[in-house]
Scaffold this motif. Sequence first.
Motif, PDB file in Angstrom:
ATOM      1  N   MET A   1      88.939  49.004 -33.474  1.00 63.77           N
ATOM      2  CA  MET A   1      89.332  47.623 -33.636  1.00 63.77           C
ATOM      3  C   MET A   1      89.412  46.957 -32.268  1.00 63.77           C
ATOM      4  SD  MET A   1      93.396  47.949 -34.584  1.00 63.77           S
ATOM      5  CE  MET A   1      92.964  48.834 -36.031  1.00 63.77           C
ATOM      6  N   ARG A   2      89.123  45.697 -32.242  1.00 64.70           N
ATOM      7  CA  ARG A   2      89.126  44.960 -30.990  1.00 64.70           C
ATOM      8  C   ARG A   2      90.551  44.767 -30.496  1.00 64.70           C
ATOM      9  NH1 ARG A   2      83.668  43.079 -31.032  1.00 64.70           N
ATOM     10  NH2 ARG A   2      83.874  41.883 -29.161  1.00 64.70           N
ATOM     11  N   GLU A  51      90.369  40.023 -25.342  1.00 60.54           N
ATOM     12  CA  GLU A  51      89.579  41.256 -25.277  1.00 60.54           C
ATOM     13  C   GLU A  51      89.920  42.014 -24.003  1.00 60.54           C
ATOM     14  OE1 GLU A  51      87.670  42.332 -27.613  1.00 60.54           O
ATOM     15  OE2 GLU A  51      86.723  40.642 -28.622  1.00 60.54           O
ATOM     16  N   GLY A  92      87.979  55.023 -27.604  1.00 63.06           N
ATOM     17  CA  GLY A  92      87.289  54.104 -28.485  1.00 63.06           C
ATOM     18  C   GLY A  92      85.811  54.052 -28.195  1.00 63.06           C
ATOM     19  N   ASP A 128      86.486  48.666 -28.298  1.00 64.00           N
ATOM     20  CA  ASP A 128      86.973  48.847 -29.661  1.00 64.00           C
ATOM     21  C   ASP A 128      87.910  50.052 -29.623  1.00 64.00           C
ATOM     22  OD1 ASP A 128      86.078  46.898 -31.413  1.00 64.00           O
ATOM     23  OD2 ASP A 128      84.189  47.910 -31.824  1.00 64.00           O
ATOM     24  N   GLU A 130      90.179  53.016 -30.828  1.00 65.49           N
ATOM     25  CA  GLU A 130      90.266  53.952 -31.957  1.00 65.49           C
ATOM     26  C   GLU A 130      91.526  54.812 -31.904  1.00 65.49           C
ATOM     27  OE1 GLU A 130      86.558  56.077 -31.844  1.00 65.49           O
ATOM     28  OE2 GLU A 130      85.446  54.352 -32.612  1.00 65.49           O
TER      29      GLU A 130
END
Length: 162
Positions: A1-2, A51, A92, A128, A130
Amino acid sequence: MRWQEFSVQCPELAAAARDRFVADQLVLLGTIRSDGAPRLSPCEVDFAADELMLGMMWRSRKALDLRRDPRLAVLSLPAGKDNPGGDVKLDGRAVEVADPDLRERYCQAIEARIAWHPTGDYHLFVLDVERAATVRFDPADGMMTVRRWRPGTEVSTERRPG
């Protein structure tokens, strides 16, 4: 997920990571070489447009690693053997950024941080997330506190002898 979703799902570890990465301005980046061996590299990180961004020199080995295999680990820099600030680790995948608006927002963030911005070609990735973890050693009682998170779970906390 961002990053933005990670910050909502796991605000405690996201805040610890953001604080540490902003303060240090540099992380250790783990990537996978073409022969499957690990590669550790220093990498500057910046936050822009909600981000976590990783900028890299054009055609650097770590950038080529991520283009071939996006799996990565991002680790805070230890501040000596006792590491009083503890460790922050995120696992991630890297997502390469082509969007001109997002790239411009990265340039604005890095320029605000160090009064410089990239010129010419460069690689830019967002993370991203994880998995996330923090580890902190308490020399007063010799205990280590480990906090771990994966999507869909609560943060688990474990204290054990360090």
